[in-house]
Structures are given as structure tokens and as C-alpha cells.
Design a protein around this motif. Structure first.
Motif, PDB file in Angstrom:
ATOM      1  N   GLY A   1      54.397  -9.355  23.398  1.00 19.76           N
ATOM      2  CA  GLY A   1      53.852 -10.635  22.963  1.00 19.76           C
ATOM      3  C   GLY A   1      53.666 -11.564  24.140  1.00 19.76           C
ATOM      4  N   GLY A   2      53.435 -12.849  23.849  1.00 19.47           N
ATOM      5  CA  GLY A   2      53.188 -13.800  24.925  1.00 19.47           C
ATOM      6  C   GLY A   2      53.538 -15.221  24.548  1.00 19.47           C
ATOM      7  N   ILE A   3      53.719 -16.036  25.562  1.00 20.55           N
ATOM      8  CA  ILE A   3      54.022 -17.457  25.387  1.00 20.55           C
ATOM      9  C   ILE A   3      52.989 -18.260  26.155  1.00 20.55           C
ATOM     10  CG2 ILE A   3      55.704 -19.284  25.816  1.00 20.55           C
ATOM     11  CD1 ILE A   3      57.897 -17.165  25.553  1.00 20.55           C
ATOM     12  N   THR A   4      52.283 -19.135  25.453  1.00 15.83           N
ATOM     13  CA  THR A   4      51.275 -19.966  26.093  1.00 15.83           C
ATOM     14  C   THR A   4      51.937 -21.191  26.706  1.00 15.83           C
ATOM     15  OG1 THR A   4      50.772 -21.390  24.203  1.00 15.83           O
ATOM     16  CG2 THR A   4      49.653 -19.262  24.293  1.00 15.83           C
ATOM     17  N   SER A   5      51.181 -21.903  27.521  1.00 15.15           N
ATOM     18  CA  SER A   5      51.743 -23.026  28.267  1.00 15.15           C
ATOM     19  C   SER A   5      51.160 -24.358  27.826  1.00 15.15           C
ATOM     20  CB  SER A   5      51.477 -22.855  29.767  1.00 15.15           C
ATOM     21  OG  SER A   5      51.927 -23.991  30.482  1.00 15.15           O
ATOM     22  N   SER A   6      52.031 -25.335  27.677  1.00 14.35           N
ATOM     23  CA  SER A   6      51.593 -26.702  27.409  1.00 14.35           C
ATOM     24  C   SER A   6      51.242 -27.445  28.683  1.00 14.35           C
ATOM     25  CB  SER A   6      52.684 -27.466  26.656  1.00 14.35           C
ATOM     26  OG  SER A   6      52.854 -26.932  25.377  1.00 14.35           O
ATOM     27  N   ARG A   7      51.338 -26.775  29.825  1.00 18.23           N
ATOM     28  CA  ARG A   7      50.897 -27.367  31.089  1.00 18.23           C
ATOM     29  C   ARG A   7      49.500 -26.876  31.471  1.00 18.23           C
ATOM     30  NH1 ARG A   7      54.658 -26.174  35.672  1.00 18.23           N
ATOM     31  NH2 ARG A   7      55.407 -24.397  34.485  1.00 18.23           N
TER      32      ARG A   7
ATOM     33  N   ILE B   1      46.388 -12.015  23.002  1.00 22.64           N
ATOM     34  CA  ILE B   1      47.500 -11.432  22.249  1.00 22.64           C
ATOM     35  C   ILE B   1      47.040 -10.947  20.882  1.00 22.64           C
ATOM     36  CG2 ILE B   1      49.714 -11.998  21.160  1.00 22.64           C
ATOM     37  CD1 ILE B   1      50.070 -13.940  23.646  1.00 22.64           C
ATOM     38  N   ARG B   2      46.233 -11.752  20.199  1.00 24.58           N
ATOM     39  CA  ARG B   2      45.810 -11.361  18.851  1.00 24.58           C
ATOM     40  C   ARG B   2      44.796 -10.221  18.886  1.00 24.58           C
ATOM     41  NH1 ARG B   2      47.959 -15.544  15.751  1.00 24.58           N
ATOM     42  NH2 ARG B   2      47.894 -17.623  16.700  1.00 24.58           N
ATOM     43  N   ALA B   3      43.808 -10.347  19.768  1.00 22.46           N
ATOM     44  CA  ALA B   3      42.723  -9.357  19.786  1.00 22.46           C
ATOM     45  C   ALA B   3      42.982  -8.213  20.758  1.00 22.46           C
ATOM     46  CB  ALA B   3      41.405 -10.052  20.139  1.00 22.46           C
ATOM     47  N   GLY B   4      43.703  -8.497  21.859  1.00 24.44           N
ATOM     48  CA  GLY B   4      43.971  -7.471  22.857  1.00 24.44           C
ATOM     49  C   GLY B   4      45.250  -6.705  22.584  1.00 24.44           C
ATOM     50  N   PHE B   5      46.347  -7.439  22.345  1.00 27.55           N
ATOM     51  CA  PHE B   5      47.613  -6.787  22.024  1.00 27.55           C
ATOM     52  C   PHE B   5      47.620  -6.264  20.593  1.00 27.55           C
ATOM     53  CE2 PHE B   5      50.435  -9.374  25.205  1.00 27.55           C
ATOM     54  CZ  PHE B   5      49.670  -8.896  26.253  1.00 27.55           C
ATOM     55  N   GLY B   6      46.834  -6.919  19.723  1.00 27.17           N
ATOM     56  CA  GLY B   6      46.754  -6.466  18.333  1.00 27.17           C
ATOM     57  C   GLY B   6      47.853  -6.985  17.441  1.00 27.17           C
ATOM     58  N   ASN B   7      48.515  -8.068  17.852  1.00 29.18           N
ATOM     59  CA  ASN B   7      49.546  -8.658  16.997  1.00 29.18           C
ATOM     60  C   ASN B   7      49.499 -10.177  17.110  1.00 29.18           C
ATOM     61  OD1 ASN B   7      51.267  -9.579  19.225  1.00 29.18           O
ATOM     62  ND2 ASN B   7      51.797  -7.415  19.540  1.00 29.18           N
ATOM     63  N   ASN B   8      50.384 -10.858  16.390  1.00 26.14           N
ATOM     64  CA  ASN B   8      50.433 -12.318  16.416  1.00 26.14           C
ATOM     65  C   ASN B   8      51.716 -12.833  17.062  1.00 26.14           C
ATOM     66  OD1 ASN B   8      47.901 -12.926  15.015  1.00 26.14           O
ATOM     67  ND2 ASN B   8      48.885 -11.977  13.242  1.00 26.14           N
ATOM     68  N   ASN B   9      52.266 -12.044  17.977  1.00 24.05           N
ATOM     69  CA  ASN B   9      53.482 -12.448  18.673  1.00 24.05           C
ATOM     70  C   ASN B   9      53.162 -13.442  19.785  1.00 24.05           C
ATOM     71  OD1 ASN B   9      55.002 -10.720  17.076  1.00 24.05           O
ATOM     72  ND2 ASN B   9      54.896  -9.027  18.540  1.00 24.05           N
ATOM     73  N   VAL B  10      52.670 -14.602  19.401  1.00 25.80           N
ATOM     74  CA  VAL B  10      52.330 -15.651  20.352  1.00 25.80           C
ATOM     75  C   VAL B  10      53.017 -16.944  19.925  1.00 25.80           C
ATOM     76  CG1 VAL B  10      50.198 -16.237  19.092  1.00 25.80           C
ATOM     77  CG2 VAL B  10      50.463 -16.910  21.496  1.00 25.80           C
TER      78      VAL B  10
END
Length: 958
Positions: free
Chosen positions: A348-354, A367-376
């Protein structure tokens, strides 16, 4: 390229709707009533000479340069202090005026150092300019005036000599060049509201002073830069201008610190940044700034920046520099290997507020289209996720209701769980100005923050509640409003769900919610609660501003709903001067939420399980999307420890330092097989990374940020990325290597896609932002120029919904073992985890995190000022130095979390908000005791971090 010039009209704009007609130099002019003659002339293109006047502060009329003649009136009045009047005829350039101005200028120049060729302000000096405007060619009085305060060259002492003051790390003070125009003093008072400067001495000895025999650094000056900006000479000058010289071109961009979103002119020489000048046309800051945005940008060129990608097989291995191609290929290969072995949900991944909106959008898309999940997920999970949930439930939208300009029309302000003077200082300056003009103030906070009482500002009520009792306090306020008949019945009847209101009114009217009953929980006197409730309900336009002291609780979402209930019950929504206003922490935390960074929501806050919405994204993205929500950040660590979550892409966040229960976070990261960190520096999270991808600063990329008032503003590249790529380009490279190609040539194309797929952004484009400067969403067909104020005629959800807000005490309780309550916050000079500000001279003001403890609690424990103390909780221990203060109440201690050496989150628990998992940072039961120094955990952790820095940055480590 050239400098972006802004017109200085001399005096502020009049907001009167009544127009006045007059004649200036034979030209008929119509301006709003209350406009000065100086400004009226400037608006028609005639520049009257001035030295003490500037449109950022009120007129002063002391320099005697802006004199004019008015037919039928005697004398030569100052045009800055003389308002226009119907039918008057004004002359700005007569023989008489020429002689007066030239004579006055002779006096200034006779008493001013004439080192113009070597002066740092040469080319940017108003005194020099005005001398040219008035045609000064000779000075009859010579140049040896009594008031010279520079050293004599003949070796003899000069009794008037005053040394330069270079104590402030960012600007220099040279009293020899002061013309006593008082612009800096007035800027400090009127714009900043600190009142740190004065004019000391009399007559020839008059000079600007930061206090009685104080240097700037030791004074009350907060280094906002307003005085430097206002100075018409080289009296106050940025040290970078002295070092580099005058800038030759500039670019308007947006600050990358807090959620105020100040606009700046980045002034450059080539690709070297000379200074950041607040942009007067910036609608969030109106030409003001704070010490961070104005001066703390040196981290962009700090020697500790990582500029080359690095990889390693195990986190115990040394880093190895590799090419971009090798790093991207390695990260993609590892992610694909992990998914093949453990399943598609194992990464999964964590986006940045910076990062920018565009960059955040790309990461969640990857993450949604490439990794194929909603682990963001995003850092908003640990700060403002309750805002989204609470306001969504009550109003129907996940954002604040007003623009910052709205504060100018407020009559009563409630600040709850926020410290704007430290966390959002530019907004705080505007707020303090309104308070000095007569608005009333209620502060709900365990701590006596600066805004409770400061120069010419004092709260009518400070309600110092015990941490964790926000819901009880707000319900008690509502109890008073309902039982004393203070509800705005017309508003509620017209705009709200009456069935929900009646249920809520019955709930809050219960005697168990009275101020007298809840005093046992909150510790606040019932009389003060009743007085505050009456003031808010009857005092006129009422606005509520809140921060992380509301959201970072186990009942954070409940508290947000309780705030919304108060605003609806009193009719304080849908117009200027009112509203519910979350003060967002990071620069783009609002934008990161808007862009779909939560595991259950696509951009625009639409649930991933909604078939029609998901189908639209699938068709546009060319990929099948999982309809089930993914893992939240805390769940990612849980799954990692359990062995089912093995890979993480972290862009621009330092989760080891910022997230709660540090030991749990590090255990989760250590259990993963591939952690990819993309950042500017080798941060604390990078200690657990296998791939490090260099990040780019806000100065090195194009894009947009969305601030706390929903304002979308351009971020413009002022220099090439020092590590070759901007962050959005790195995400594209990773997506391509994963096997999901995303092709964009410029961030404007990403925004076009966002607008096409997100209704609230449908009218947003770079072209519109260039034209308008900024817009506030929703911006679409219904609101083509944006929406400064939400819910004007109706709520987004239709009718406002009152929510029952039962007070449920946190499971984190004090007792004999842990008798004190710890709460946390920020300080003015530092920002968030300190990754940026610690690498600037801001650290001179705050070199370490300190524990604030009340004198009574300190005496009981034998603790003295500056002592090492050990801070124990059920989760862990840390040590830091103590400072004894009455800013906190007995039983409460407080610290900041800007320095990794403190490891403050080692002691925070895993309790979190019931609706969003936002951690309960603000309530931790602790014990404090004398200590001999850092804990074993701190020493072990610091040794690991130091070793990692030594391997990756041998020169910087030395």
C-alpha cells in the motif's frame, strides 16, 4: 523574466460603497468615501512622494513629503491623512510643494549615511527614490548632521554611535539609516499585532528599538518580517540580500508550511533564492507572513538533502547510491514480488499533505489502479480525519465553511483546541486585529495559550478544561443555549432537520449536561461556562475556529459534531463573520483529503463502494478498481506485525516521528520486506526503508495546494529539481515500472483530469487560477468563481442535521501510577516533525522539546527549571528537560514533538477516535520524575539514526 511589482497605494483601501467625486491635477476622479487623497491620486496614476506611508498600515502623516494643496483650504495638508471630499480640487505638484518637499528631503539626506553605492538597499531604497522624485541635486546643510550614529573615521569616539544589531539570524538592524518613519513600528502593531517595536529616545536620539536595551533576538519580536518589509531604507535588511545582492526576477508561489496557505513572491538571482516576500494579492495572507514562510526556506539547499537514490537489501545494511533507473526498477520489482507471494493486498501507500494536489492524486491513483487495492491513507488520518467525518454528518461536506476574510466581520470568536498564534500565525494576526477592534473572545483550551492574553488582546472567557473533556464542555454550552431560550429558532426551522433538532434539544437539556453537573469532568467553573454560552449565542456574528486539540481525541468526531450543533443552534452559518472553521495543520492536508487519499473514498469524498462512481473512474483510468475499502495507517502496521502486509510506499511523511505509539510503528515497518521512502532528508522513517527516492521542495515543482479555507492556489517552480525529478514525475516512473502507465507532460494536465472526475473541482484549471489568482471549491457550473462561504441558502446535505453527542470518557485514565495528563502541541518557530525548520536558523529559538509542568507539580516531584525529567506512560518512556510554568494547570503537562531525539510519541497510546482512528495524542496519562538523561530507548534509537546518517551522509555527519 523580471520582478513582480506590486503597487503601494500609500494607505489602505476604503470598503465604503458610497462614492465621492473630486478633481486631482485637473482630472475628475471617483473613489469610495474614506479614501485618502494619496490613494485616490495613485489610483489615477499620479504618485505623490511619500516615506512614512504604505498601504499595509494606517496613515501616519509624519514625513511631510506627501503634502498637497486644496483649493479653498489653507496650508498644505498631508495627502495620506486627508480623506477625499465631494467636489474638492487638489493639486499635487505646484512650485510651493516642490520647494517644501525638496527642503524636507534636504534635511533627511543631511542626516543620512551616503554609502549608497555599497548599501544593500541600493536599487531598492525608497529614500533614494524619493530624492530623485523631488529633484534633489544639492544639500545646503552639508552631510555632518548631529544625528549621525555611525562610527567616526578619525579614530575618536562618537557619543551618538549605535552599533548594528545582527542578533536576528535573518535580518540586520542598522540604526544609522533609520529615518524614524515608524513604518516598522506600525507594521508590528497593526499587521502582526505583537507590539514588539517602539521609538526610543527623543529628538535627535530617536530610533527604532525592539525594547529597553534589548537586541532583536532577545526581544518579543517574532521575526514575521513585517518590519523588514515596511522599512523604506536599509535600516532593516534581510541578511541574504546583504550576502547575495538585489534579486532580478521573481515568481509568485504558495508557502509549504501550515494550512493558512500564504502567497509569496520568490525573488531570485538566477537559480539562487534571495528572499521570500509576502504577496499582497494573496487572498489568504493579504501581504503578511510568519517567520517560517518568510525566512525558513534554507532547508531547500541544506547539506543533508539526499539528492541521489539509494537502496539496500536489509535495514541493517549500509545505503548504496544507485541511478534513478536502478532504484525505480528495484522498488517496482520488489512490490511485484511481494504481491505475487502474499497477494495484491499485501502492499500500500501513504500520500503526503506536504505535496501538491496533483502529486497526491497520482499516488492514490497508482495504488488503486496500479497496485490494485485501496490501501492508501494520508497524514490527515492522524490529524483532521474527524473533521471530514463530523462535518460530513452534520453539514454534508468535509471542510470549513468560511474564507479567512470572514474574520473581519465576526463579533464573537470561540477558539477551541487550537493555538493560532503558534500554529497559524498569519491568520492569528488577522484575528488579533479584529479583536483589538472590538470582537469578543472565548478560548477553550487546557493551556493558557498566547491568545488568551497578549498585547491589547484578552479573552472574555478562558475555559481551561481537562484534556479529553471537549464533548462534555460543548454539550454544557449547548445546554445553556437551549434551556435559556437562546436558540435561533427561525434558522433552525428553515434550515435544519426539525426531528433531529428536537431530539438533540431534549438530550442537551437533561440536567446531567448542565455546566454545574459537568464541572466535575471538565474542571471549569459553571459560571464561566454559562457566561461563554450566552456571549456566543447573543453577541452577534459568532465564529468557531478549532484545531488538533479537538480532533486528536477518542471522541474527536463527536466533538466536531458538537461544534456543528452549536453553530446551527445559534444560526451562525451561511454568511460572513460566522461558521465552523478547522485550522488545518499542514499546507495541503485539505487537498490530500480532497484528492481521495482515504482508503474508503475516491477524489471528492465519494465512497469507493458506490458502483456508478467507481465505474466512472475505472473507465477513465483504464483499470478495474476494488470496491472494498483498504487499510488505514494503523491497520497497515497491525497487518505488518501479523505478517500479511509487506510493502509500503511513503511519499513525504515521517510516520515514525509523527504517528502514535512509536514502538508499534517501528515494529510494523521492521516487519515489512520493502519500504520505499520518498523525501527530502533521511528522516526517521527512512531508518526502516529499503529504497530511498529523493524528493523535491515546493520551490522545485509546479502544482497546487488547497489551504484550510478550501482555497486552491498555484505552486510555481522557481528552480530546477535538485535531485533531477519533481515528486509527481517520480510517481510516474514508479507507475510505469509497476506496469500501469500514467502519461502527463505537466501538472496542469493532472488538474484537468481531477476537474473532469471531481464535481467540486469541475471548474478548476490552471488558466482560471492564472486569471483569478486562486479559487475556493466548490468551483463548477453553479459556482464558476468558487465558493468563499459555504451553506448560504441551504446545507450541502439539504437540511442541517443535529447529532447526539454523548460524553464518553476516554479509556486513558489517570491514577496513582500515572497521575498527570500529557497533551501536546506546536511552537511558532518549528513545524510539525521539524524536518524542514530544524534545518534552518529557526532552531535558534527552539533547540529542543521541553516539558511544561506547573510549579505545584514540579515542587511535589523535586523538579527545578531545566532539570532532566523522565516521562512515563503505559506505552513507554522518554526523557527531556523541564520548564516550570503556569501556562499549564496543575495535573496537566505539555510538550511539543518537533525533535526526533525527544521521541514524544513513544509514550502516546494506541487509543483513537471511534469513527476515524485518529490517534488520541492529546490525552495520555503519565508520571513525571527526575532523570539523569535520555532513556535507554532514546540512546539506542539515536545511535541507530546517527549511524544511518553517517553511512548515507558522511560529510554532513561530520
Amino acid at each position: 523574466m523580471s520582478l513582480v511589482h506590486e503597487t503601494d497605494y500609500g494607505t489602505p483601501l476604503s470598503k465604503s460603497e458610497k462614492m465621492v467625486s473630486l478633481t486631482i491635477d485637473g482630472v475628475a476622479v471617483s473613489v469610495p468615501e474614506g479614501t485618502s487623497i494619496m490613494r485616490a491620486a495613485m489610483e489615477m496614476g499620479t504618485q505623490i512622494p511619500k516615506l512614512c506611508a504604505t498601504d499595509m498600515v494606517d496613515a501616519w502623516g509624519s514625513c511631510r513629503m506627501c503634502l498637497v494643496e486644496i483649493e479653498g483650504r489653507a496650508g498644505t495638508p498631508a495627502s495620506c491623512t486627508t480623506p477625499v471630499a465631494p467636489g474638492i480640487v487638489v493639486h499635487t505638484q505646484t512650485q510651493r510643494l516642490k520647494e517644501i518637499r525638496k527642503g524636507v528631503m534636504e534635511l533627511y539626506i543631511s542626516d543620512h549615511p551616503l554609502d549608497c553605492l555599497t548599501c544593500a538597499a541600493n536599487g531598492d531604497c525608497e529614500l533614494q527614490d524619493v530624492a530623485g522624485q523631488v529633484g534633489l541635486r544639492e544639500v545646503r546643510y552639508g552631510y555632518e548632521g548631529e544625528n549621525h550614529v555611525f562610527a567616526r573615521t578619525d579614530g575618536h569616539a562618537n557619543e551618538n554611535w549605535m552599533p548594528q544589531d545582527g542578533s536576528n539570524p535573518y535580518f540586520n538592524y542598522d540604526p544609522a539609516k533609520c529615518i524614524v518613519c515608524s513604518r516598522c513600528v506600525r507594521a508590528c502593531e497593526e499587521v502582526q499585532g505583537t507590539f514588539a517595536l517602539t521609538i526610543s529616545g527623543r529628538g535627535f536620539d530617536s530610533r527604532v528599538s525592539p525594547g529597553m536595551n534589548e537586541a532583536f533576538f532577545e526581544s518579543e519580536c517574532v521575526s514575521c518580517g513585517a518590519c523588514v518589509q515596511a522599512c523604506p531604507t536599509a535600516t532593516l535588511t534581510e541578511k541574504k540580500v546583504i550576502e547575495i545582492g538585489q534579486p532580478e526576477h521573481s515568481v509568485v508561489t504558495t508557502c509549504a508550511y501550515c494550512g493558512v496557505g500564504c502567497a509569496f513572491k520568490a525573488e531570485m538571482r538566477g537559480e539562487e533564492l534571495v528572499r521570500m516576500v509576502p504577496y499582497k494579492d494573496g487572498k489568504a495572507n493579504r501581504g503578511h507572513s510568519c517567520v517560517k514562510g518568510r525566512f525558513a526556506w534554507g532547508y531547500a539547499t541544506h547539506k543533508e538533502r539526499i539528492l541521489k537514490p539509494m537502496i539496500r537489501e536489509r535495514i541493517s545494511d549500509p545505503w548504496q547510491e544507485v541511478t534513478w533507473e536502478q532504484a525505480i526498477a528495484h522498488a517496482a520489482s520488489e512490490f511485484k514480488r511481494i504481491q505475487a507471494k502474499y497477494g495484491k493486498d499485501s502492499i500500500g501507500g501513504i500520500t503526503s499533505s506536504r505535496c501538491t494536489n496533483e502529486e497526491t492524486y497520482l499516488v492514490q491513483k497508482l495504488i488503486r489502479a496500479g497496485f490494485g487495492n485501496n490501501n492508501v491513507d494520508t497524514c490527515a488520518r492522524v490529524c483532521h480525519s474527524p473533521t471530514g467525518y463530523g462535518l460530513g454528518q452534520t453539514f454534508g461536506t468535509s471542510a470549513g465553511t468560511q474564507d479567512f476574510d470572514s474574520v473581519e466581520d465576526t463579533d464573537v470568536v470561540i477558539i477551541i483546541g487550537a493555538n493560532p498564534t503558534d500554529g497559524h500565525p498569519v491568520f492569528a494576526s488577522r484575528l488579533k486585529k479584529r479583536l483589538r477592534a472590538g470582537a469578543r473572545l472565548i478560548v477553550v483550551d487546557p493551556r493558557k495559550t498566547d491568545i488568551v492574553r497578549s498585547a491589547h488582546v484578552e479573552a472574555d472567557f478562558h475555559l481551561p478544561l481537562l484534556p479529553g473533556t471537549n464533548v462534555a464542555m460543548l454539550t454544557a454550552l449547548a445546554h445553556v443555549i437551549v434551556t435559556e431560550g437562546l436558540v435561533d429558532e427561525a434558522f433552525v426551522r428553515e434550515r435544519c432537520d426539525m426531528e433531529a433538532f428536537q431530539a438533540w434539544a431534549e438530550f442537551v437539556s437533561d440536567p446531567r449536561h448542565s455546566p454545574e453537573a459537568v464541572e466535575q469532568y471538565t474542571g471549569v467553573k459553571a459560571a464561566d461556562v454559562r457566561g461563554a454560552a450566552r456571549l456566543y449565542a447573543t453577541g452577534g456574528n459568532g465564529a468557531i475556529y478549532y484545531g488538533l486539540g479537538v480532533t486528536e481525541h477518542s471522541q474527536g468526531s463527536t466533538t466536531v459534531m458538537a461544534i456543528a450543533n452549536l453553530a446551527m443552534a445559534t444560526g451562525n452559518l451561511g454568511r460572513k463573520g460566522v461558521g465552523v472553521n478547522p485550522l488545518r495543520g499542514q499546507n495541503n492536508v485539505q487537498g490530500s483529503c480532497d484528492m481521495g487519499s482515504f482508503p474508503h473514498e475516491l477524489p471528492g469524498y465519494r465512497h469507493i463502494g458506490t458502483d456508478s462512481v467507481r465505474t466512472m473512474f475505472e473507465e477513465f483510468w483504464g483499470a478495474k478498481l476494488d470496491k472494498e475499502p483498504g487499510l488505514r495507517i494503523p491497520n497497515m502496521f497491525d497487518a505488518a506485525v501479523d505478517g500479511s502486509f509487506k510493502g509500503l510506499y511513503v511519499q513525504g511523511e515521517d510516520i515514525v516521528q509523527s504517528d502514535p505509539d512509536t514502538k508499534h510503528v517501528t515494529a510494523g515497518l521492521a516487519a515489512m520486506e520493502c519500504v520505499v521512502v520518498q523525501d527530502l532528508f533521511l528522516n526517521e522513517t527512512a531508518n526502516y526503508a529499503h529504497v530511498f527516492l529523493p524528493g523535491s521542495t515546493f520551490l522545485e515543482k509546479d502544482g497546487t495546494f488547497t489551504n484550510a479555507e478550501r482555497r486552491i492556489q498555484r505552486v510555481r517552480k522557481v528552480m530546477a529539481p535538485k535531485a533531477r525529478y519533481a515528486d509527481w514525475e517520480v510517481t510516474l516512473l514508479l507507475a510505469e515500472a509497476i506496469g500501469y502507465s500514467m502519461r502527463y507532460e505537466h501538472p496542469s494536465q493532472i488538474m484537468d483530469e481531477i476537474a473532469r472526475l471531481t464535481p467540486s473541482f469541475a471548474g478548476v484549471s490552471y488558466e482560471k487560477l492564472e486569471e483569478m489568482g486562486s479559487v475556493q471549491w466548490p468551483c463548477n457550473e453553479k459556482a464558476p468563481e468558487g465558493t468563499p462561504i459555504m451553506h448560504i441558502d441551504h446545507f450541502v446535505r439539504g437540511q442541517g442535521r443535529f447529532m447526539i453527542t454523548e460524553y464518553i470518557p476516554t479509556d486513558e485514565r489517570t491514577g496513582s501510577r500515572f497521575p498527570l495528563l500529557l497533551t501536546t502541541g506546536r511552537i511558532l518557530s518549528q513545524y510539525n516533525v521539524g524536518a524542514q525548520t530544524r534545518r534552518t536558523d529557526n532552531s535558534l529559538w527552539h533547540q529542543e522539546d521541553l516539558l511544561e509542568i506547573h510549579p505545584h507539580d514540579a515542587e511535589q516531584r523535586g523538579i527545578r527549571e531545566g532539570d532532566w525529567v523522565k516521562l512515563d506512560s503505559r506505552s513507554g518512556s522518554t526523557s527531556l528537560h523541564a520548564t516550570i510554568t503556569e501556562r499549564v494547570a496543575p495535573g496537566v503537562v505539555y510538550t511539543t514533538f518537533h525533535h526526533p531525539s525527544t521521541q514524544a510519541n513513544v509514550i502516546t497510546t494506541d487509543y483513537s477516535d471511534w469513527a476515524t482512528n485518529c490517534p488520541e495524542y492529546k490525552v495520555t496519562a503519565v508520571q513525571v520524575m527526575p532523570s539523569n538523561g535520555p532513556t535507554a530507548w532514546q540512546e539506542e534509537y539515536e545511535a541507530m539514526a546517527k549511524n544511518a546518517r553517517r553511512i548515507a551522509l558522511p560529510e554532513a555527519a561530520e
